[in-house]
Design an enzyme around this catalytic site. Structure first.
Site, PDB file in Angstrom:
ATOM      1  N   ARG A 383      -6.934   4.667  -9.558  1.00 46.27           N
ATOM      2  CA  ARG A 383      -5.572   4.548 -10.086  1.00 46.27           C
ATOM      3  C   ARG A 383      -5.599   4.817 -11.586  1.00 46.27           C
ATOM      4  NH1 ARG A 383      -2.620   2.395  -5.914  1.00 46.27           N
ATOM      5  NH2 ARG A 383      -3.630   0.813  -4.620  1.00 46.27           N
ATOM      6  N   HIS A 443     -13.363   3.989  -3.377  1.00 50.99           N
ATOM      7  CA  HIS A 443     -12.794   2.873  -4.120  1.00 50.99           C
ATOM      8  C   HIS A 443     -13.681   2.454  -5.280  1.00 50.99           C
ATOM      9  CE1 HIS A 443     -11.419  -1.486  -4.473  1.00 50.99           C
ATOM     10  NE2 HIS A 443     -10.290  -0.817  -4.564  1.00 50.99           N
ATOM     11  N   ARG A 572      -8.846 -14.813  -4.126  1.00 54.26           N
ATOM     12  CA  ARG A 572      -7.472 -14.802  -4.624  1.00 54.26           C
ATOM     13  C   ARG A 572      -6.445 -14.699  -3.498  1.00 54.26           C
ATOM     14  NH1 ARG A 572      -6.371  -9.543  -6.839  1.00 54.26           N
ATOM     15  NH2 ARG A 572      -5.224  -9.119  -4.925  1.00 54.26           N
TER      16      ARG A 572
END
Length: 700
Positions: A383, A443, A572
């Protein structure tokens, strides 16, 4: 009776449902919007985040479930439920969340608007002068963009766009009293601001665009009676997993572009509508999209709370929200002014974002683009930021004649189009661009700069858990490493050869990679702790990740727990492991940290009988991370940096301000400081450079 049976089945399972766990995570985000110690604008920010999260949840997770239902595929959830019973349970829970979400918005946040210096009003609540401004705005800007789309025997059902506000208008021709009522759709263009803004002396007024259109909608239907006009919004399936091709010879970039187009036509999985909608409209929409009341969400307030970002980011309120402290210099980098090419020859640097700035990485890349000694740059990109300095540096490097190899992951969810666009720019500049690897999503986050220094070539390596995105690096907590260590350099070179060619290295020394062997290596590390515990040696595991879902690894955690290994997990979001269950996971604790920053770092600590093995990198403990992604975890070998990472884990375990403790049934309770206990808030603590230094404290 059936409800009790389903609940009992869920409780008996030794795993927590991934999707139900995710919805509980969004409750923890909603909890931030309820936190009265935060400013109104920060609370609105978290409310908007819950809305964005829920949109993605329906597009991807509910969309994935419908892939199984619509394609007639069998699926058994971790809870033990098959497709249809699980659909009911999941959508029931989603309804409960949306109800709580809007109770918070309507009862806790809206009453604070006026005191906060703004309000959201309907047209009828404006002054006469303000209404004239609205009239002019409608006439000159909104009206020319509106297109009524009728649906009847002569007109097909129009393509309604995903997540755009739409009016479903029921009309009746006045001269044909016996004629059937007709349905017409008016979609609100996405390039118009959600709110029309009016400045009053005492506050700023935001008028929702749909309320302006509602008052003027008769102008679109001359000589026709409007029976009703109801606002609604649809969410389409954005998951195309079952359609992915395994044909490695296919033109992969064109395949992705085609799938982006089909996303616009994906099946509807959610229909949000304002209260008291037309029964005829609901009948038409349900039949058209093959949905029922479980997919229908009636909203008694502002539809699409993502629109709150227009208020949150308004220049008039820029000083009203959270103020991020200045970043601190890393312990391993004593000065901002050092020559990084020289410094890294003798020192490894650990960066802990956002407490440490990403500037050393971006600046190094920018300097490499201009440095005549640099021969080449290799990088993976998942990203990017808007106006990315990373892309600009790579373009400059190519213009300067350097070899630039970039792997753009075009399957980065919702960033596909941007990555395709940026990749094409780099290609035109002469860069060697690879658009992912068809079967796998890349990734991992890696950068290598190759520099000729006299007779020697030095490889400068950066590897971490976060994206090469300057904007999110200020909002996400991540860990990364800068080094010229030859073992890292060799491993990373080999890894790039794997993802850009057909190399198959036998073994990495400092890297653990997927899809080849990461699950196996992690399981072996867990088993080693279990063996040590059985021998009476000290053992322990502390892991901090975003998500925990892989059954094979979860089962190894259970076995290690039974062997006496203390396991502390900081997860998380999704957690499919049940902690604290008798005779299964009594030695396992799970906490989630949700607060001002998105906890994104992945850290793995194994006690190893007093010689800890510590890893960081891009991978969570997910099936997709091990089987469908190219990931890398890197071993931290520098003793001082290893102590720093252990220190980060120590404070994460101590946090009692942003932490939620997971219970055996999958629910969470907020952890709070005791009466005489010091408040530990890691999102403030780590902006103190001293707190990065090694503290005395046991992890296990």
């Amino acid at each position: 009776m059936l409800i009790n049976k389903v609940s009992d089945q869920i409780k008996r399972s030794k795993y927590i449902s991934r999707d139900l766990s995710w919805l509980r995570f969004n409750y923890r985000v909603l909890d931030q919007a309820r936190d009265t110690s935060k400013s109104l604008f920060d609370r609105l920010k978290f409310m908007a985040i819950t809305a964005s999260n829920l949109d993605e949840f329906f597009m991807i997770r509910v969309g994935s479930l419908y892939n199984y239902i619509d394609y007639g595929k069998e699926r058994t959830d971790y809870s033990g439920l098959r497709e249809m019973p699980f659909r009911k349970k999941l959508l029931d829970y989603a309804h409960r969340f949306v109800n709580d979400q809007y109770l918070t918005y309507n009862n806790e946040l809206k009453p604070l608007f006026e005191k906060g210096g703004f309000d959201i009003l309907k047209v009828g609540e404006l002054t006469e002068v303000e209404q004239k401004k609205v009239d002019s705005y409608f006439k000159n800007t909104i009206y020319p963009l509106l297109t009524p789309m009728v649906y009847d025997n002569y007109h097909g059902f129009p393509l309604l766009m995903n997540q755009l506000l739409t009016f479903g208008v029921i009309t009746r021709a006045t001269e044909e009293q016996k004629a059937q009522d007709r349905v017409t759709f008016v979609q609100i263009p996405q390039n118009l601001a959600r709110f029309y803004e009016i400045q009053r002396k005492d506050r700023l007024i935001f008028v929702p665009i749909e309320e302006i259109i509602r008052t003027k909608i008769k102008k679109l239907f001359r000589n026709v009676e409007i029976v009703s006009a109801n606002l609604f919004r649809i969410t389409r399936n954005g998951d195309y997993t079952l359609e992915e091709s395994d044909d490695l010879e296919a033109d992969f970039v064109q395949e992705i572009k085609a799938k982006l187009r089909t996303r616009k036509k994906g099946r509807v999985v959610r229909l949000e509508v304002e209260r008291n909608p037309s029964q005829l409209l609901m009948k038409v929409l349900k039949e058209r999209w093959v949905i029922d009341n479980a997919n229908l969400f009636t909203i008694n307030s502002l539809l699409d709370l993502r629109s709150l970002w227009q208020i949150i980011n308004h220049r008039q309120f820029k000083d009203k929200g959270f103020k991020q402290p200045a970043s601190v210099s890393p312990l391993s980098l004593p000065s901002d002014g050092v020559d990084m090419f020289e410094y890294l020859k003798d020192h490894d640097v650990l960066l802990h974002h956002p407490y440490n700035s990403m500037e050393p990485v971006v600046s190094l890349l920018e300097r490499a683009a201009e440095d005549p000694l640099v021969l080449g740059i290799k990088q993976t990109i998942y990203r990017l930021a808007d106006q990315s300095r990373v892309t600009a540096a790579l373009l400059k490097a190519a213009e300067n004649g350097k070899h630039v190899s970039v792997l753009f992951e075009v399957k980065a969810r919702f960033d596909e189009e941007r990555n395709l666009r940026e990749g094409e720019r780099l290609e035109k500049a002469g860069c060697f661009v690879i658009y992912g690897i068809s079967k796998y999503k890349t990734h991992t986050k890696m950068l290598m700069i190759i520099r000729k220094e006299g007779e020697k070539v030095t490889r400068y390596v950066h590897i971490g858990s976060g994206n090469y995105n300057e904007q999110t690096a200020r909002l996400y907590t991540d860990v990364s490493l800068l080094t010229t260590n030859e073992v890292y350099a060799h491993d990373v070179s080999e890894f790039f050869n794997v993802i850009t060619g057909h190399s198959r290295p036998n073994e990495y020394k400092y890297l653990m990679t997927s899809p080849k062997s990461m699950r196996h290596h992690l399981i072996e590390l867990i088993r080693n702790e279990a063996r040590n515990a059985k021998k009476g040696l000290k053992s322990g595991i502390v892991i901090k990740i975003n998500s925990l879902e892989d059954k094979e690894v979860i089962d190894e955690f259970y076995k290690a727990s039974k062997a006496g290994v203390p396991i502390k997990l900081i997860v998380r979001g999704i957690c499919c492991l049940r902690p604290g269950r008798e005779e299964l996971s009594e030695n396992i604790t799970v906490k989630s940290i949700v607060g001002e920053y998105l906890e994104h770092s992945r850290l793995y600590y194994f006690h190893n009988n007093g010689d800890p093995k510590v890893y960081s990198g891009s991978a969570d403990i997910m099936v997709r991370s091990f089987d469908r992604r190219i990931e890398a975890l890197f071993l931290i070998v520098n003793e001082e940096l290893k102590k720093e990472v252990i220190n980060i884990l120590y404070y994460n375990l101590q946090d009692n301000n942003n932490s939620y403790i997971m219970r055996e049934d999958g629910t969470y309770i907020k952890k709070r400081a005791g009466v005489n206990e010091e408040v530990v808030d890691i999102h403030k603590l780590f902006f103190n450079r001293y707190c990065h230094e090694v503290q005395e404290g046991e992890l296990v």
